[in-house]
Motif scaffolding. Structure first.
Motif, PDB file in Angstrom:
ATOM      1  N   GLN A 132       0.829  -1.207   0.000  1.00 53.90           N
ATOM      2  CA  GLN A 132       0.000   0.000   0.000  1.00 53.90           C
ATOM      3  C   GLN A 132       0.862   1.255   0.000  1.00 53.90           C
ATOM      4  O   GLN A 132       0.601   2.202  -0.754  1.00 53.90           O
ATOM      5  CB  GLN A 132      -0.907   0.007   1.230  1.00 53.90           C
ATOM      6  N   VAL A 133       1.897   1.265   0.801  1.00 61.25           N
ATOM      7  CA  VAL A 133       2.785   2.428   0.859  1.00 61.25           C
ATOM      8  C   VAL A 133       3.515   2.613  -0.474  1.00 61.25           C
ATOM      9  O   VAL A 133       3.648   3.740  -0.970  1.00 61.25           O
ATOM     10  CB  VAL A 133       3.785   2.292   2.026  1.00 61.25           C
ATOM     11  N   LEU A 134       3.957   1.533  -1.062  1.00 61.37           N
ATOM     12  CA  LEU A 134       4.631   1.629  -2.361  1.00 61.37           C
ATOM     13  C   LEU A 134       3.677   2.148  -3.434  1.00 61.37           C
ATOM     14  O   LEU A 134       4.051   2.977  -4.271  1.00 61.37           O
ATOM     15  CB  LEU A 134       5.178   0.256  -2.762  1.00 61.37           C
ATOM     16  N   LYS A 135       2.462   1.672  -3.407  1.00 62.68           N
ATOM     17  CA  LYS A 135       1.476   2.091  -4.408  1.00 62.68           C
ATOM     18  C   LYS A 135       1.134   3.572  -4.250  1.00 62.68           C
ATOM     19  O   LYS A 135       0.982   4.292  -5.248  1.00 62.68           O
ATOM     20  CB  LYS A 135       0.211   1.241  -4.263  1.00 62.68           C
ATOM     21  N   GLU A 136       1.027   4.037  -3.013  1.00 61.14           N
ATOM     22  CA  GLU A 136       0.618   5.422  -2.754  1.00 61.14           C
ATOM     23  C   GLU A 136       1.765   6.425  -2.863  1.00 61.14           C
ATOM     24  O   GLU A 136       1.527   7.636  -2.862  1.00 61.14           O
ATOM     25  CB  GLU A 136       0.003   5.519  -1.355  1.00 61.14           C
ATOM     26  N   ASN A 137       2.998   5.930  -2.971  1.00 63.16           N
ATOM     27  CA  ASN A 137       4.170   6.815  -3.007  1.00 63.16           C
ATOM     28  C   ASN A 137       5.090   6.421  -4.160  1.00 63.16           C
ATOM     29  O   ASN A 137       6.120   5.777  -3.959  1.00 63.16           O
ATOM     30  CB  ASN A 137       4.914   6.755  -1.687  1.00 63.16           C
ATOM     31  N   PRO A 138       4.725   6.812  -5.379  1.00 59.87           N
ATOM     32  CA  PRO A 138       5.515   6.406  -6.544  1.00 59.87           C
ATOM     33  C   PRO A 138       6.923   7.001  -6.582  1.00 59.87           C
ATOM     34  O   PRO A 138       7.724   6.612  -7.432  1.00 59.87           O
ATOM     35  CB  PRO A 138       4.676   6.906  -7.724  1.00 59.87           C
ATOM     36  N   ASP A 139       7.231   7.931  -5.664  1.00 62.30           N
ATOM     37  CA  ASP A 139       8.573   8.500  -5.618  1.00 62.30           C
ATOM     38  C   ASP A 139       9.545   7.655  -4.801  1.00 62.30           C
ATOM     39  O   ASP A 139      10.718   8.007  -4.670  1.00 62.30           O
ATOM     40  CB  ASP A 139       8.544   9.927  -5.065  1.00 62.30           C
ATOM     41  N   GLY A 162      11.192  -7.915  -1.472  1.00 62.75           N
ATOM     42  CA  GLY A 162      11.948  -7.598  -2.689  1.00 62.75           C
ATOM     43  C   GLY A 162      11.082  -7.649  -3.937  1.00 62.75           C
ATOM     44  O   GLY A 162      11.213  -6.803  -4.837  1.00 62.75           O
ATOM     45  N   ALA A 163      10.187  -8.624  -3.991  1.00 63.36           N
ATOM     46  CA  ALA A 163       9.288  -8.721  -5.146  1.00 63.36           C
ATOM     47  C   ALA A 163       8.391  -7.484  -5.223  1.00 63.36           C
ATOM     48  O   ALA A 163       8.137  -6.959  -6.328  1.00 63.36           O
ATOM     49  CB  ALA A 163       8.444  -9.988  -5.040  1.00 63.36           C
ATOM     50  N   LEU A 164       7.920  -7.003  -4.071  1.00 62.49           N
ATOM     51  CA  LEU A 164       7.094  -5.794  -4.062  1.00 62.49           C
ATOM     52  C   LEU A 164       7.907  -4.569  -4.477  1.00 62.49           C
ATOM     53  O   LEU A 164       7.421  -3.719  -5.246  1.00 62.49           O
ATOM     54  CB  LEU A 164       6.490  -5.580  -2.675  1.00 62.49           C
ATOM     55  N   ALA A 165       9.130  -4.456  -3.970  1.00 64.56           N
ATOM     56  CA  ALA A 165       9.985  -3.335  -4.353  1.00 64.56           C
ATOM     57  C   ALA A 165      10.168  -3.295  -5.866  1.00 64.56           C
ATOM     58  O   ALA A 165      10.015  -2.242  -6.506  1.00 64.56           O
ATOM     59  CB  ALA A 165      11.338  -3.435  -3.645  1.00 64.56           C
ATOM     60  N   HIS A 166      10.449  -4.435  -6.456  1.00 63.16           N
ATOM     61  CA  HIS A 166      10.672  -4.491  -7.907  1.00 63.16           C
ATOM     62  C   HIS A 166       9.384  -4.245  -8.688  1.00 63.16           C
ATOM     63  O   HIS A 166       9.411  -3.630  -9.761  1.00 63.16           O
ATOM     64  CB  HIS A 166      11.280  -5.841  -8.282  1.00 63.16           C
ATOM     65  N   LYS A 167       8.263  -4.699  -8.151  1.00 61.67           N
ATOM     66  CA  LYS A 167       6.973  -4.468  -8.815  1.00 61.67           C
ATOM     67  C   LYS A 167       6.713  -2.978  -8.997  1.00 61.67           C
ATOM     68  O   LYS A 167       6.130  -2.556 -10.010  1.00 61.67           O
ATOM     69  CB  LYS A 167       5.856  -5.103  -7.987  1.00 61.67           C
ATOM     70  N   TYR A 168       7.182  -2.178  -8.009  1.00 60.69           N
ATOM     71  CA  TYR A 168       6.943  -0.738  -8.059  1.00 60.69           C
ATOM     72  C   TYR A 168       8.196   0.048  -8.445  1.00 60.69           C
ATOM     73  O   TYR A 168       8.290   1.244  -8.207  1.00 60.69           O
ATOM     74  CB  TYR A 168       6.374  -0.256  -6.721  1.00 60.69           C
TER      75      TYR A 168
END
Length: 382
Positions: A132-139, A162-168
């Protein structure tokens, strides 16, 4: 070169989370003729060392490299965070313990834009909240966490984070100081861009040498990022290695010789056999604590298999300092906890030790409890 051991050194069993108990062959590997570290001979040693450090985490040496620094494990966190953040971007620290908190403190010290995503120290991060944090903060351009929080012994789900980090589209850095060369790591499969450790931990060498294993392409791209440190800049050190084969500044020469010997012993033991040995030690620690009635902080199924954090008993006669000193005088070192809200101590499955060492330790530990009148099994009021 075969290492000669002219005499046996008094052996202490260190159950603290580093530095670790070492072999005599690693100790005596430091006794070498004096050499200037700018000699080609020494540069050749460092080249092989750097390649081995990548191979330990199953990295392709064309894609991944290792970069050496003088200092303790904290220098690695400093280097990655200050070197790998592009202008105008933010860091996400997935924080459930003391060492991820240290990463937050580094961000604060440099004034790096960051999000401190906190979770309880006795729980794994909630992956849905991370996403959720990654999705809401594209920077967010960099995600950082700790593999095994040695303050508690909890194992974090780095492959999933790591998979989430790379997804975003973010780079993923992981503090593997207490898991590297102990708990098996596959840098590619675990979705890690950068991992890190120090020689005195899983490699069972000595303090003074730390290293970052990571993606060459990302390091080279970071050459254009803001420069926030001179000594602790990842590209600067990497580039100097690539051009000259040397560290930019004076390396810890004797520690490097010891580390090379420790890596030879790592390969001789083998990744699976070494992890099996650490697991035996870990299980023996639990057996000893269970027999005395101690409680864990972390659920068994969420422990990394390396650190047991035990809660102080509710006994007026209990004194960690007295028990520590009794054990220390007899060759065993135990370590205080690192949880601000709970009084704990830690026993670690680190170093050149095996399960018999743990049995010997608990005989001494039980003597200490008896000497100071601590009831066994230990009691808890709640």
């Amino acid at each position: 070169m075969e290492i000669k051991v002219p005499y046996k050194v008094k052996r202490n069993v260190l159950l603290n989370p580093g530095p670790s108990t070492t072999t005599d062959t690693v100790k005596f590997a430091q006794i070498v003729p004096d050499i200037c570290p700018r000699e080609a001979e020494f540069g050749g040693l460092m080249k092989s060392l750097r390649e081995d450090l990548v191979k330990i985490v199953h990295g392709d040496t064309e894609k991944y490299t290792s970069v050496l620094f003088c200092g303790s494990g904290t220098v690695n966190i400093d280097v990655c965070l200050n070197s790998l953040l592009p202008e105008g971007k933010r860091i996400l620290v997935v924080n459930n313990g003391a060492y991820s908190t240290r990463a937050v403190e580094i961000c604060e010290y440099y004034g790096l834009p960051h999000i401190d995503l906190q979770f309880p120290v006795d729980e794994r991060p909630d992956l849905a909240k991370v996403e959720q944090v990654l999705k809401e903060n594209p920077d967010i351009a960099l995600v950082h966490t700790t593999h095994n929080e040695t303050g508690t012994g909890i194992l974090n789900p780095i492959r999933e984070i790591g998979a989430l980090a790379h997804k975003y589209g973010a780079v993923f850095t992981v503090d593997t100081t207490s898991t590297y060369a102990m708990r098996p790591i596959d840098i590619e499969r675990d979705n890690i861009d950068f991992c890190m450790a120090s020689a005195q931990k899983g490699l069972m060498a000595f303090t003074g040498l730390s290293f970052i294993v990571g993606n060459r392409g990302i390091i080279e791209k970071s050459a254009g990022y803001p420069k926030r440190s001179y000594y602790c800049n990842l590209f600067l050190q990497y580039d100097f290695f690539e051009r000259t084969g040397e560290m930019h500044f004076t390396p810890p020469v004797q520690t490097i010789y010891a580390t090379i010997q420790a890596i030879k012993e790592y390969w001789a033991e083998g990744e699976e056999a070494k992890w099996a040995r650490h697991t035996r030690v870990f299980n023996a620690i639990h057996e000893g604590l269970d027999a005395l009635g101690f409680k864990d902080v972390i659920k068994r199924g969420e422990q990394a298999g390396l650190v047991v954090s035990a809660i102080y008993p509710d006994d007026p006669n209990w004194s960690f300092e007295k028990v520590h000193d009794y054990c220390y005088e007899r060759g065993f070192t135990i370590y205080p906890g690192k949880i601000s809200t709970t009084n704990t101590f830690r026993l670690c499955a680190l170093g050149a030790i095996d399960e018999q060492d743990i049995r010997d330790f608990f005989a001494v530990f039980r003597e200490a409890l008896d000497k100071y009148g601590v009831s066994v099994p230990v009691r808890y009021d709640s």
